[in-house]
Design a protein around this motif. Structure first.
Motif, PDB file in Angstrom:
ATOM      1  N   LEU A 140       0.861  -1.183   0.000  1.00  0.00           N
ATOM      2  CA  LEU A 140       0.000   0.000   0.000  1.00  0.00           C
ATOM      3  C   LEU A 140       0.901   1.238   0.000  1.00  0.00           C
ATOM      4  CD1 LEU A 140      -2.720  -1.155   2.579  1.00  0.00           C
ATOM      5  CD2 LEU A 140      -2.711  -1.413   0.092  1.00  0.00           C
ATOM      6  N   GLU A 141       1.404   1.566  -1.163  1.00  0.00           N
ATOM      7  CA  GLU A 141       2.487   2.544  -1.277  1.00  0.00           C
ATOM      8  C   GLU A 141       2.063   3.958  -0.891  1.00  0.00           C
ATOM      9  OE1 GLU A 141       4.040   2.212  -5.208  1.00  0.00           O
ATOM     10  OE2 GLU A 141       4.770   0.153  -4.927  1.00  0.00           O
ATOM     11  N   LYS A 142       0.921   4.413  -1.400  1.00  0.00           N
ATOM     12  CA  LYS A 142       0.533   5.799  -1.102  1.00  0.00           C
ATOM     13  C   LYS A 142       0.199   5.968   0.374  1.00  0.00           C
ATOM     14  CE  LYS A 142      -4.381   5.445  -2.431  1.00  0.00           C
ATOM     15  NZ  LYS A 142      -5.434   6.008  -3.328  1.00  0.00           N
ATOM     16  N   GLU A 143      -0.364   4.928   0.987  1.00  0.00           N
ATOM     17  CA  GLU A 143      -0.665   5.000   2.416  1.00  0.00           C
ATOM     18  C   GLU A 143       0.617   4.998   3.244  1.00  0.00           C
ATOM     19  OE1 GLU A 143      -4.251   3.716   0.317  1.00  0.00           O
ATOM     20  OE2 GLU A 143      -2.194   2.980   0.294  1.00  0.00           O
ATOM     21  N   CYS A 144       1.569   4.175   2.839  1.00  0.00           N
ATOM     22  CA  CYS A 144       2.860   4.134   3.526  1.00  0.00           C
ATOM     23  C   CYS A 144       3.521   5.511   3.483  1.00  0.00           C
ATOM     24  CB  CYS A 144       3.761   3.090   2.883  1.00  0.00           C
ATOM     25  SG  CYS A 144       5.407   2.974   3.620  1.00  0.00           S
ATOM     26  N   LYS A 145       3.485   6.136   2.325  1.00  0.00           N
ATOM     27  CA  LYS A 145       4.105   7.455   2.171  1.00  0.00           C
ATOM     28  C   LYS A 145       3.415   8.487   3.049  1.00  0.00           C
ATOM     29  CE  LYS A 145       5.498  10.807  -1.353  1.00  0.00           C
ATOM     30  NZ  LYS A 145       5.503  11.125  -2.813  1.00  0.00           N
ATOM     31  N   TRP A 146       2.080   8.434   3.113  1.00  0.00           N
ATOM     32  CA  TRP A 146       1.347   9.407   3.938  1.00  0.00           C
ATOM     33  C   TRP A 146       1.750   9.265   5.401  1.00  0.00           C
ATOM     34  CZ3 TRP A 146      -1.698   9.684   8.212  1.00  0.00           C
ATOM     35  CH2 TRP A 146      -2.370  10.888   8.428  1.00  0.00           C
ATOM     36  N   TYR A 147       1.755   8.040   5.921  1.00  0.00           N
ATOM     37  CA  TYR A 147       2.097   7.831   7.332  1.00  0.00           C
ATOM     38  C   TYR A 147       3.549   8.210   7.617  1.00  0.00           C
ATOM     39  CZ  TYR A 147      -2.343   5.713   8.668  1.00  0.00           C
ATOM     40  OH  TYR A 147      -3.670   5.517   8.968  1.00  0.00           O
ATOM     41  N   GLN A 148       4.439   7.926   6.696  1.00  0.00           N
ATOM     42  CA  GLN A 148       5.836   8.307   6.891  1.00  0.00           C
ATOM     43  C   GLN A 148       5.995   9.824   6.913  1.00  0.00           C
ATOM     44  OE1 GLN A 148       7.713   6.158   3.676  1.00  0.00           O
ATOM     45  NE2 GLN A 148       8.197   4.389   4.971  1.00  0.00           N
ATOM     46  N   ASN A 149       5.255  10.515   6.047  1.00  0.00           N
ATOM     47  CA  ASN A 149       5.306  11.979   6.039  1.00  0.00           C
ATOM     48  C   ASN A 149       4.772  12.560   7.341  1.00  0.00           C
ATOM     49  OD1 ASN A 149       6.420  12.108   3.484  1.00  0.00           O
ATOM     50  ND2 ASN A 149       4.462  12.400   2.439  1.00  0.00           N
ATOM     51  N   ARG A 150       3.708  11.971   7.864  1.00  0.00           N
ATOM     52  CA  ARG A 150       3.155  12.459   9.128  1.00  0.00           C
ATOM     53  C   ARG A 150       4.121  12.198  10.282  1.00  0.00           C
ATOM     54  NH1 ARG A 150       0.115  16.325   8.576  1.00  0.00           N
ATOM     55  NH2 ARG A 150      -0.809  15.997  10.647  1.00  0.00           N
ATOM     56  N   LEU A 151       4.825  11.087  10.216  1.00  0.00           N
ATOM     57  CA  LEU A 151       5.818  10.796  11.251  1.00  0.00           C
ATOM     58  C   LEU A 151       6.930  11.837  11.243  1.00  0.00           C
ATOM     59  CD1 LEU A 151       6.085   6.916  10.957  1.00  0.00           C
ATOM     60  CD2 LEU A 151       5.517   8.179  13.040  1.00  0.00           C
ATOM     61  N   GLN A 152       7.351  12.244  10.060  1.00  0.00           N
ATOM     62  CA  GLN A 152       8.378  13.281   9.962  1.00  0.00           C
ATOM     63  C   GLN A 152       7.871  14.594  10.547  1.00  0.00           C
ATOM     64  OE1 GLN A 152       9.535  13.515   5.846  1.00  0.00           O
ATOM     65  NE2 GLN A 152      10.553  11.521   5.859  1.00  0.00           N
ATOM     66  N   TYR A 153       6.610  14.899  10.283  1.00  0.00           N
ATOM     67  CA  TYR A 153       6.004  16.118  10.828  1.00  0.00           C
ATOM     68  C   TYR A 153       5.960  16.057  12.354  1.00  0.00           C
ATOM     69  CZ  TYR A 153       2.401  19.624  11.805  1.00  0.00           C
ATOM     70  OH  TYR A 153       1.701  20.695  12.311  1.00  0.00           O
ATOM     71  N   LEU A 154       5.524  14.920  12.893  1.00  0.00           N
ATOM     72  CA  LEU A 154       5.459  14.762  14.347  1.00  0.00           C
ATOM     73  C   LEU A 154       6.844  14.867  14.973  1.00  0.00           C
ATOM     74  CD1 LEU A 154       2.896  11.806  14.649  1.00  0.00           C
ATOM     75  CD2 LEU A 154       2.499  14.197  15.256  1.00  0.00           C
ATOM     76  N   GLN A 155       7.817  14.256  14.320  1.00  0.00           N
ATOM     77  CA  GLN A 155       9.186  14.284  14.839  1.00  0.00           C
ATOM     78  C   GLN A 155       9.718  15.710  14.875  1.00  0.00           C
ATOM     79  OE1 GLN A 155      10.804  11.569  15.974  1.00  0.00           O
ATOM     80  NE2 GLN A 155      12.559  12.823  16.600  1.00  0.00           N
ATOM     81  N   TYR A 156       9.410  16.480  13.851  1.00  0.00           N
ATOM     82  CA  TYR A 156       9.941  17.842  13.735  1.00  0.00           C
ATOM     83  C   TYR A 156       9.301  18.783  14.753  1.00  0.00           C
ATOM     84  CZ  TYR A 156      11.306  22.294  11.641  1.00  0.00           C
ATOM     85  OH  TYR A 156      11.818  23.554  11.431  1.00  0.00           O
ATOM     86  N   PHE A 157       7.986  18.652  14.950  1.00  0.00           N
ATOM     87  CA  PHE A 157       7.280  19.635  15.769  1.00  0.00           C
ATOM     88  C   PHE A 157       7.070  19.216  17.226  1.00  0.00           C
ATOM     89  CE2 PHE A 157       6.040  21.067  11.530  1.00  0.00           C
ATOM     90  CZ  PHE A 157       6.201  22.443  11.662  1.00  0.00           C
ATOM     91  N   PHE A 158       7.095  17.906  17.499  1.00  0.00           N
ATOM     92  CA  PHE A 158       6.692  17.489  18.843  1.00  0.00           C
ATOM     93  C   PHE A 158       7.737  16.665  19.583  1.00  0.00           C
ATOM     94  CE2 PHE A 158       2.736  18.030  16.414  1.00  0.00           C
ATOM     95  CZ  PHE A 158       2.113  18.987  17.208  1.00  0.00           C
ATOM     96  N   TYR A 159       8.799  16.227  18.917  1.00  0.00           N
ATOM     97  CA  TYR A 159       9.759  15.371  19.612  1.00  0.00           C
ATOM     98  C   TYR A 159      11.173  15.935  19.491  1.00  0.00           C
ATOM     99  CZ  TYR A 159       5.929  12.021  19.727  1.00  0.00           C
ATOM    100  OH  TYR A 159       4.719  11.403  19.941  1.00  0.00           O
TER     101      TYR A 159
END
Length: 273
Positions: free
Chosen positions: A254-273
């Motif tokens: 599920l490539e597009k879903e994998c990419k979406w979740y990975q992008n959100r993880l990068q966002y969370l890492q940048y702003f909250f961790y």
């Protein structure tokens, strides 16, 4: 949220939306308590079908998405003689209320001390009443049960007969489509049992859908509003959910879903961790 097109769910159903406040006070949501923390998935009817979605994989996704609960796939059972069905253009359809009744009546045969809710899945087509052509699924929050059909998720469903579908080899493209749609159906419908109404705010897993085209436009993730609601009930670790879900999506193509979740993880890492 884009403007609904003709034939879309919101073009035919008036839904005002469920606010966080209304969710919190809703009496129709399942909340884990005591030992009652298990979601049972009950297959009904044969899944011995060359194009059936893999139940073990769907179970994996449900375990990750509802990670604060146990999710258990039960052995398959047959339809019973008292489950009403009708013929619709040569396709047998089962009445959802009879399937709900079966789940309620067989609760004592499951581990009721662990059971939080039980959902049935089937390759048979289903309908909720005479005024409907079909439904993908229907939940009964007051009884903590639901039933969901994978019958119409095959891209060939509207193109060829049932016999021709059985004879058609399953190509990778169709396999991915069927898997993606099946996961959406079960996560969406279990979401209803946790009290989530249809979402009208964003493109979201909890959007209503009248057809496969509309379903395919909807994402395999919750919008911020619905994520907040579910988190208030299950108190899961969002980052862990996103990490494990991204890994599953990567594993099963599920490539597009994998990419979406990975992008959100990068966002969370940048702003909250």
């Amino acid at each position: 949220m884009p403007q609904p097109e003709s034939g879309d769910w919101l073009a035919q159903h008036v839904e005002s939306g469920q606010t966080m406040k209304s969710y919190l006070i809703s009496p129709y949501k399942t909340v884990p308590y005591g030992t009652h923390n298990t979601i049972y998935i009950q297959p009904i009817g044969s899944f011995n079908h060359p194009r059936a979605p893999p139940l073990d994989v769907i179970n994996e996704f449900a375990k990750v998405f509802f990670s604060e609960c146990e999710v258990e796939l039960l052995p398959t059972v047959d339809f019973t003689y008292n489950m009403k069905k009708r013929d619709r253009g040569g396709v047998s359809q089962y009445l959802t209320s009879d399937l709900h009744k079966y789940l309620c009546e067989t609760r004592s045969k499951r581990d009721w001390r662990r059971e939080l809710l039980c959902v049935a899945v089937t390759m048979a087509d289903i309908y909720p009443g005479d005024g409907w052509n079909f439904v993908y699924g229907e939940a009964v929050p007051s009884e903590n049960v639901g039933v969901y059909s994978f019958a119409r998720l095959d891209p060939l469903f509207y193109q060829v007969t049932a016999k021709e579908i059985l004879r058609t080899p399953l190509i990778k493209e169709h396999s991915i489509i069927i898997l993606r749609r099946s996961i959406k159906i079960i996560l969406h419908e279990i979401g209803h049992l946790f009290g989530l109404d249809h979402c009208v705010y964003y493109l979201c897993l909890m959007n209503g859908a009248n057809n496969e085209t509309e379903m395919d436009r909807e994402p395999l993730h919750l919008c911020p509003v619905c994520l907040h609601k579910l988190h208030s009930t299950l108190q899961f670790d969002v980052r862990h959910l996103y990490e494990t879900f991204a890994n599953l999506c990567d594993t099963y193509g599920l490539e597009k879903e994998c990419k979406w979740y990975q992008n959100r993880l990068q966002y969370l890492q940048y702003f909250f961790y």
